[in-house]
Design a protein around this motif. Structure first.
Motif, mmCIF file in Angstrom:
data_model
loop_
_atom_site.group_PDB
_atom_site.id
_atom_site.type_symbol
_atom_site.label_atom_id
_atom_site.label_comp_id
_atom_site.label_asym_id
_atom_site.label_seq_id
_atom_site.Cartn_x
_atom_site.Cartn_y
_atom_site.Cartn_z
ATOM 1 N N SER A 1 28.244 33.910 48.713
ATOM 2 C CA SER A 1 28.217 33.691 47.758
ATOM 3 C C SER A 1 26.984 32.864 47.320
ATOM 4 O O SER A 1 26.119 32.912 46.301
ATOM 5 N N TYR B 1 34.097 37.337 42.197
ATOM 6 C CA TYR B 1 33.409 38.188 42.575
ATOM 7 C C TYR B 1 33.226 39.700 42.150
ATOM 8 O O TYR B 1 32.332 40.211 41.860
ATOM 9 N N THR B 2 34.359 39.898 41.664
ATOM 10 C CA THR B 2 34.634 41.222 40.895
ATOM 11 C C THR B 2 33.684 41.165 39.457
ATOM 12 O O THR B 2 33.036 42.223 39.197
ATOM 13 N N GLN C 1 33.176 40.124 48.934
ATOM 14 C CA GLN C 1 34.358 40.551 48.654
ATOM 15 C C GLN C 1 35.002 40.949 49.868
ATOM 16 O O GLN C 1 36.260 40.817 50.100
ATOM 17 N N ARG D 1 29.185 42.780 48.156
ATOM 18 C CA ARG D 1 30.250 43.705 48.923
ATOM 19 C C ARG D 1 30.700 42.891 50.067
ATOM 20 O O ARG D 1 31.933 42.998 50.321
ATOM 21 N N LEU E 1 37.986 36.029 44.349
ATOM 22 C CA LEU E 1 37.779 37.526 44.313
ATOM 23 C C LEU E 1 37.694 38.003 42.910
ATOM 24 O O LEU E 1 36.833 38.923 42.559
ATOM 25 N N SER F 1 32.571 34.070 53.237
ATOM 26 C CA SER F 1 32.555 34.372 52.117
ATOM 27 C C SER F 1 31.682 33.350 51.091
ATOM 28 O O SER F 1 30.941 34.003 50.190
#
Length: 129
Positions: free
Chosen positions: A109, A22-23, A66, A63, A19, A105
């Motif tokens: 990615s 990803y951020t 996440q 998005r 996470l 997820s």
């Protein structure tokens, strides 16, 4: 298969780091968009439009990355709670769902990395012109 309360806990650090990554990707994209919005060179307008389309697509994918990552983390937490309360079957199911969501997820990615590579190719074209 034996599952204990510590089994879902093994994913906590991995999901947290994902996470965070990803951020960071999201923040970098927003900075790139801000930089592109300041460029008004008529010569590069077509390339900028292509980059913006790519960036828009990448933001949507990030998005989704996440969303599935957070959902995986949430299921992992609830699985831990279920196991703590001795709801073994529910804990196993929730942990399984957590793994599936994490896999989705990660698949997003990989897809975002492919689009990112295409975006770099566009930038190289701009530098060549």
């Amino acid at each position: 298969m034996e599952i204990t309360i510590t089994t879902p806990g093994l994913l906590f650090p991995a999901i947290s780091l994902l996470l965070l990554a990803y951020t960071n990707r999201f923040v970098v994209l927003t900075n790139v968009i801000r930089q592109l919005s300041g460029k008004e060179d008529a010569k590069t307008q077509a390339i900028i439009r292509r980059q913006i389309a790519s960036l828009r697509s990448r933001l949507q994918i990030i998005r989704a990355m996440q969303l599935f990552g957070v959902s995986s983390f949430f299921c992992c937490v609830v699985a831990t709670l279920a196991l703590f309360l001795s709801y073994i079957i529910a804990g196993k199911v929730l942990f399984g769902v957590s793994l599936v969501l994490l896999s989705i997820s990660l698949a997003f990615s990989v897809y975002e990395i492919q689009i990112s590579t295409n975006a770099i190719t566009i930038e190289i074209e701009r530098l060549d012109s």
